[in-house]
Structure formats: structure tokens, C-alpha cells
Design a protein around this motif. Structure first.
Motif, mmCIF file in Angstrom:
data_model
loop_
_atom_site.group_PDB
_atom_site.id
_atom_site.type_symbol
_atom_site.label_atom_id
_atom_site.label_comp_id
_atom_site.label_asym_id
_atom_site.label_seq_id
_atom_site.Cartn_x
_atom_site.Cartn_y
_atom_site.Cartn_z
ATOM 1 N N GLU A 227 0.690 -1.332 0.111
ATOM 2 C CA GLU A 227 0.107 0.048 -0.108
ATOM 3 C C GLU A 227 0.749 1.253 -0.142
ATOM 4 O O GLU A 227 0.300 2.431 -0.321
ATOM 5 C CB GLU A 227 -0.984 0.013 1.370
ATOM 6 C CG GLU A 227 -2.029 -1.271 1.254
ATOM 7 C CD GLU A 227 -2.957 -1.138 2.244
ATOM 8 O OE1 GLU A 227 -3.035 -0.021 2.934
ATOM 9 O OE2 GLU A 227 -3.479 -2.142 2.871
ATOM 10 N N PRO B 153 4.162 0.571 -4.873
ATOM 11 C CA PRO B 153 3.790 1.519 -5.787
ATOM 12 C C PRO B 153 4.701 2.650 -6.223
ATOM 13 O O PRO B 153 4.992 3.069 -7.458
ATOM 14 C CB PRO B 153 2.343 2.100 -5.408
ATOM 15 C CG PRO B 153 1.936 1.053 -4.519
ATOM 16 C CD PRO B 153 3.267 0.515 -3.729
ATOM 17 N N ASP C 30 1.958 12.333 -11.377
ATOM 18 C CA ASP C 30 1.993 10.835 -10.940
ATOM 19 C C ASP C 30 2.446 10.562 -9.397
ATOM 20 O O ASP C 30 1.706 9.769 -8.715
ATOM 21 C CB ASP C 30 2.592 10.033 -12.228
ATOM 22 C CG ASP C 30 1.985 10.084 -13.663
ATOM 23 O OD1 ASP C 30 0.761 10.319 -13.461
ATOM 24 O OD2 ASP C 30 2.895 9.896 -14.286
ATOM 25 N N ASN D 63 -0.115 12.034 -7.203
ATOM 26 C CA ASN D 63 -1.414 10.882 -7.000
ATOM 27 C C ASN D 63 -0.955 9.874 -6.192
ATOM 28 O O ASN D 63 -1.771 9.230 -5.388
ATOM 29 C CB ASN D 63 -1.835 10.652 -8.404
ATOM 30 C CG ASN D 63 -2.607 11.933 -9.155
ATOM 31 O OD1 ASN D 63 -2.967 12.756 -8.394
ATOM 32 N ND2 ASN D 63 -2.525 11.682 -10.427
ATOM 33 N N ILE D 64 0.146 9.061 -6.370
ATOM 34 C CA ILE D 64 0.403 7.917 -5.583
ATOM 35 C C ILE D 64 0.897 8.298 -4.217
ATOM 36 O O ILE D 64 0.371 7.650 -3.293
ATOM 37 C CB ILE D 64 1.535 7.059 -6.548
ATOM 38 C CG1 ILE D 64 1.196 6.850 -7.735
ATOM 39 C CG2 ILE D 64 2.185 6.047 -5.525
ATOM 40 C CD1 ILE D 64 1.877 5.909 -8.501
ATOM 41 N N ASN E 179 -0.601 10.779 -2.494
ATOM 42 C CA ASN E 179 -1.619 10.922 -1.744
ATOM 43 C C ASN E 179 -2.710 9.527 -1.555
ATOM 44 O O ASN E 179 -3.481 9.485 -0.734
ATOM 45 C CB ASN E 179 -2.749 11.903 -2.722
ATOM 46 C CG ASN E 179 -2.070 13.423 -2.707
ATOM 47 O OD1 ASN E 179 -1.366 13.787 -1.688
ATOM 48 N ND2 ASN E 179 -2.045 14.254 -3.552
ATOM 49 N N ASP E 180 -2.472 8.398 -2.597
ATOM 50 C CA ASP E 180 -3.315 7.402 -2.326
ATOM 51 C C ASP E 180 -2.538 6.359 -1.285
ATOM 52 O O ASP E 180 -3.001 5.425 -0.879
ATOM 53 C CB ASP E 180 -3.295 6.745 -3.703
ATOM 54 C CG ASP E 180 -4.281 7.360 -4.769
ATOM 55 O OD1 ASP E 180 -5.102 8.140 -4.145
ATOM 56 O OD2 ASP E 180 -4.254 7.171 -5.869
ATOM 57 N N ALA E 181 -1.344 6.676 -1.022
ATOM 58 C CA ALA E 181 -0.533 5.595 -0.181
ATOM 59 C C ALA E 181 -1.160 5.721 1.191
ATOM 60 O O ALA E 181 -1.664 6.867 1.668
ATOM 61 C CB ALA E 181 1.011 6.305 -0.033
ATOM 62 N N ASN E 182 -1.042 4.769 1.989
ATOM 63 C CA ASN E 182 -1.559 4.567 3.235
ATOM 64 C C ASN E 182 -0.735 5.174 4.286
ATOM 65 O O ASN E 182 0.305 4.425 4.640
ATOM 66 C CB ASN E 182 -2.009 2.999 3.345
ATOM 67 C CG ASN E 182 -2.546 2.846 4.901
ATOM 68 O OD1 ASN E 182 -2.482 3.733 5.724
ATOM 69 N ND2 ASN E 182 -3.104 1.578 5.128
ATOM 70 N N LYS E 183 -1.138 6.343 4.697
ATOM 71 C CA LYS E 183 -0.045 7.199 5.295
ATOM 72 C C LYS E 183 0.171 6.706 6.683
ATOM 73 O O LYS E 183 1.226 6.700 7.376
ATOM 74 C CB LYS E 183 -0.376 8.580 5.477
ATOM 75 C CG LYS E 183 -0.079 9.176 4.079
ATOM 76 C CD LYS E 183 -0.714 10.742 4.026
ATOM 77 C CE LYS E 183 -0.745 11.349 2.578
ATOM 78 N NZ LYS E 183 -1.500 10.667 1.720
ATOM 79 N N GLU F 28 4.795 18.497 -1.076
ATOM 80 C CA GLU F 28 3.592 19.086 -1.402
ATOM 81 C C GLU F 28 3.624 20.540 -1.176
ATOM 82 O O GLU F 28 3.082 21.456 -1.743
ATOM 83 C CB GLU F 28 2.283 18.461 -0.652
ATOM 84 C CG GLU F 28 2.076 16.925 -1.036
ATOM 85 C CD GLU F 28 0.702 16.321 -0.582
ATOM 86 O OE1 GLU F 28 -0.006 16.009 -1.311
ATOM 87 O OE2 GLU F 28 1.019 16.021 0.720
#
Length: 196
Positions: free
Chosen positions: A50, A54, A106, A109-110, A112-116, A131
Motif C-alpha cells: 500500500e 507503488p 503521478d 497522486n500515488i 496521496n493514495d498511499a496509506n499514510k 507538497e
């Protein structure tokens, strides 16, 4: 003679009780260690799937693209390749719109999608710094500080990519999936020293 016999039986029973207590303690210790290992293993598998895999895949694609399309831009000067750096080299709109072209968006996006919640603290720090620096860099009212912000962004990008690689490596090691020798190819791709 009978008293000696009773003392021997009593000592034997106590010794067996002590041995069974020791074996029970060892069994409980092993069970607890096994539970911790399995619990941590699940967390590391999730961290790998997660968060780091990626991001690592994106970094590998980017470095392949750097080697093929923009080899004059080194990792040190441009840790994350931007579309602006590639547009000088590429004239084809088809190539620019290809899903295989990695862009800064990209990464965002990845990221932000990562399980922080599963990310290592260093990754979180660099993600949020990155960011914020991008936000500041694109604001029109920072004037002279834009150059300083860009320099800081490049440094944070470098640290971010290093942390992605280091986190991926560390997670693989924790899971005992791969050994150090498999990172020879990675060293060749990045040509940078990654500290874990």
C-alpha cells in the motif's frame, strides 16, 4: 528405606513439575514471539503493497525514462522528472500522453493514495514538505523566494526518492523476501548511495 523412597518420589515429582513449568514458559514465549512476528509480518506486507511498492515502481519507470529520453538530466539535479524537462526532447503528442510517461502529478497522486498510517515517519515528512514546496513554488506572490523554494524542492525530491528506495529495501528485509545481493541492479539504475 521407606523414607528415602518417599523423598526420592517427592524430589522426582518436584523436578518434573519444575521441568513442565520451564517447558510451559518456553512454549508461551515462543507463542508470543510467533504472534508478534505474524502481526508485524501482516503490517509489513501491507506497508509494501500500500505504500512502498507503488512508489518504488514509479521511481523505476522514471529512472528508465531518464536513461532513455533525458540522459543529460542527472538524478542529483532533477530527482523527479517533469514534463517540462522532457518536452524539449519529445515532439510527439502521442508519446507525451502515453500512460508510461511518469509526471510529477503521478508522484503526487500515488503519494496521496498511499496509506499514510503504514508509511515510515521519514516518508511522511518528505511527502508533506514536497507538497508544501510545490504549492509555494506555483504561487505567484512569492517573488524572489521562488528560486530558494525551487532549490529546496529539488532537495526534498531527492530525499523523497531516497526514502522510497530505502523504505522498500527495509520492508523487503523485514519480510525476509530478498537479500542484499538483489539490490545490485538497483545500484546500477540509480547510481546513488541509499542509506536505510
Amino acid at each position: 528405606m521407606t523414607l528415602l523412597w518417599v523423598d526420592t518420589i517427592d524430589l522426582t515429582i518436584k523436578a518434573l513439575g519444575l521441568l513442565s513449568l520451564i517447558f510451559t514458559g518456553i512454549s508461551v514465549f515462543v507463542a508470543v514471539q510467533r504472534f508478534k512476528y505474524e502481526k508485524n509480518r501482516d503490517i509489513y506486507i501491507r506497508r509494501l503493497n500500500e505504500v512502498y511498492a507503488p512508489l518504488y515502481g514509479l521511481v523505476i519507470k522514471q529512472e528508465m525514462m531518464r536513461a532513455l529520453i533525458v540522459p543529460e538530466h542527472s538524478f542529483s539535479e532533477m530527482p523527479i522528472i517533469t514534463m517540462e524537462s522532457m518536452q524539449q526532447k519529445m515532439n510527439s503528442e502521442l508519446l507525451l500522453s502515453s500512460p508510461f510517461i511518469v509526471k510529477r502529478d503521478d508522484f503526487l497522486n500515488i503519494l496521496n493514495d498511499a496509506n499514510k498510517g503504514l508509511a515510515r515517519p521519514q516518508l511522511l515528512i518528505f511527502m508533506h514538505q514536497y507538497e508544501m514546496l510545490l504549492h509555494l513554488e506555483h504561487r505567484g506572490d512569492i517573488g524572489a523566494k521562488k528560486v530558494q523554494t525551487s532549490i529546496q524542492r529539488i532537495e526534498v525530491e531527492r530525499l523523497l526518492v531516497h526514502e522510497i528506495i530505502a523504505g522498500y529495501r527495509a520492508t523487503l528485509r523485514k519480510l525476509a523476501i530478498d537479500d542484499v545481493s538483489t539490490f545490485a541492479l538497483e545500484k546500477e539504475i540509480f547510481d546513488v548511495k541509499i542509506n536505510e
